[in-house]
Design a protein around this motif. Structure first.
Motif: not given
Length: 338
Positions: A3-18
């Motif tokens: 496992l090299v990355a773990s994060f949340w994507v919330l429904p707010d329209g913001r782009t999350v880059v790994a």
């Protein structure tokens, strides 16, 4: 796998880059997306690829969650968990994920602020890496191996949905009748001993415009079903009451923006209800025009009549196209609330 990355994507329209530096020359990467988010406005729940239907079953595909390019579906597990293989040729691009708030705005004719208020939940993204070696597929489970070999049908289906949509029965029926006329006309034009390619191009443009018109009508109807006019009028009254009772300038500003958006949406609904029947009549008129052209082809094959008759038909086709283009632009404007 590591496992090299773990994060949340919330429904707010913001782009999350790994937050991971990819090394495609050394590793293969698997992206896992798990969880759901909900949209109170329609009562639907969404996972990475599917959405609930009126029965609450995850039978609908959707385009409200943006995945990075180059992901190939490996398997779908329990708990709304999907695993994707990142194709090596896309490893040089950042892995960006986003809940597409703008698509919600466009689909349901709401303000971005109102959409965000209606969205809840989130998706958990994990990225795993495995050493690149000749037998690298040996660690994949059988469903994953089959997907790597070319059976990632869900992704292909999403691409098909993006290119077209299933129309409502009455629209599909109108379009099917028009397509029959169009095919019969093409057959007659292409088997004629005289060159009618210019007229064929005009009729092809009419057919393509009819498909676009049907899709605009479908989207607008879907948006109206998502928010019935009576409910929208009730919300306008509620916002007006809240605005009258709110002393805070900041809150009043937000309420005024939301109220203005709702009023624009109401006006769009009223305009659409007045014009939808006229738009639907276009299909019958286009059908009649295509049949008229087909029946007049024998006259076009008479040398002394061809030039004048073709000129009349081309002028009529241009007029039909102009009306069709106006209808499509008007419908697109209604969807944007113009």
């Amino acid at each position: 796998m590591k496992l090299v990355a773990s994060f949340w994507v919330l429904p707010d329209g913001r782009t999350v880059v790994a937050p991971v530096a990819l090394q495609p020359d050394r590793f293969r990467y698997v992206v896992e997306v798990e969880g759901t988010f909900s949209f109170d406005y329609t009562g639907q729940t969404f996972d990475a690829l599917s959405a609930t239907d009126p029965r609450g079953e995850f039978s609908l595909l959707h385009e409200f969650f943006r995945l990075p390019p180059g992901l190939q579906l490996l398997e779908r597990g329990g708990g709304h968990r999907y695993r994707f293989l990142l194709r090596p040729e896309f490893s040089s691009e950042p892995l960006a994920f986003r809940v597409d708030v703008e698509r919600f705005v466009d689909t349901y004719l709401l303000s971005p602020l109102e959409v965000r208020r209606q969205l809840h939940g989130g998706l958990r993204v994990r990225i795993w890496q495995a050493p690149l070696r000749p037998g690298w597929v040996e660690w994949l489970p059988l469903p994953a191996l089959l997907a790597v070999l070319g059976t990632a049908w869900v992704i292909r289906r999403r691409q098909q949905v993006a290119r077209g949509m299933a129309l409502e029965p009455d629209l599909a029926e109108r379009l099917a009748r028009l397509e029959q006329r169009h095919r019969a006309l093409l057959q007659a034009l292409r088997t004629s001993p005289v060159d009618l390619s210019t007229l064929e191009a005009r009729c092809q443009a009419i057919w393509e415009g009819a498909q676009e018109l049907a899709q605009h009508l479908h989207r607008l109807r879907r948006a109206r079903r998502g928010m019935p006019r009576e409910r929208l009028e009730e919300q306008v009254r509620h916002l007006e009451e809240r605005l009258a009772q709110t002393p805070s300038p900041a809150l009043r500003h937000e309420l005024e923006e939301t109220l203005a958006q709702h009023r624009r949406t109401l006006e769009a609904y009223r305009r659409l209800q007045e014009k939808e029947e006229r738009y639907l009549l276009r299909f019958a008129q286009m059908e009649a025009f295509l049949e008229r052209v087909r029946l007049e082809i024998p006259r076009l094959e008479v040398a002394q009549e061809k030039q004048a008759q073709e000129r009349r038909l081309l002028a009529a086709a241009d007029e039909e196209l102009a009306v069709l283009e106006t209808a499509v632009q008007e419908l697109a404007g209604l969807r944007r609330g113009e």
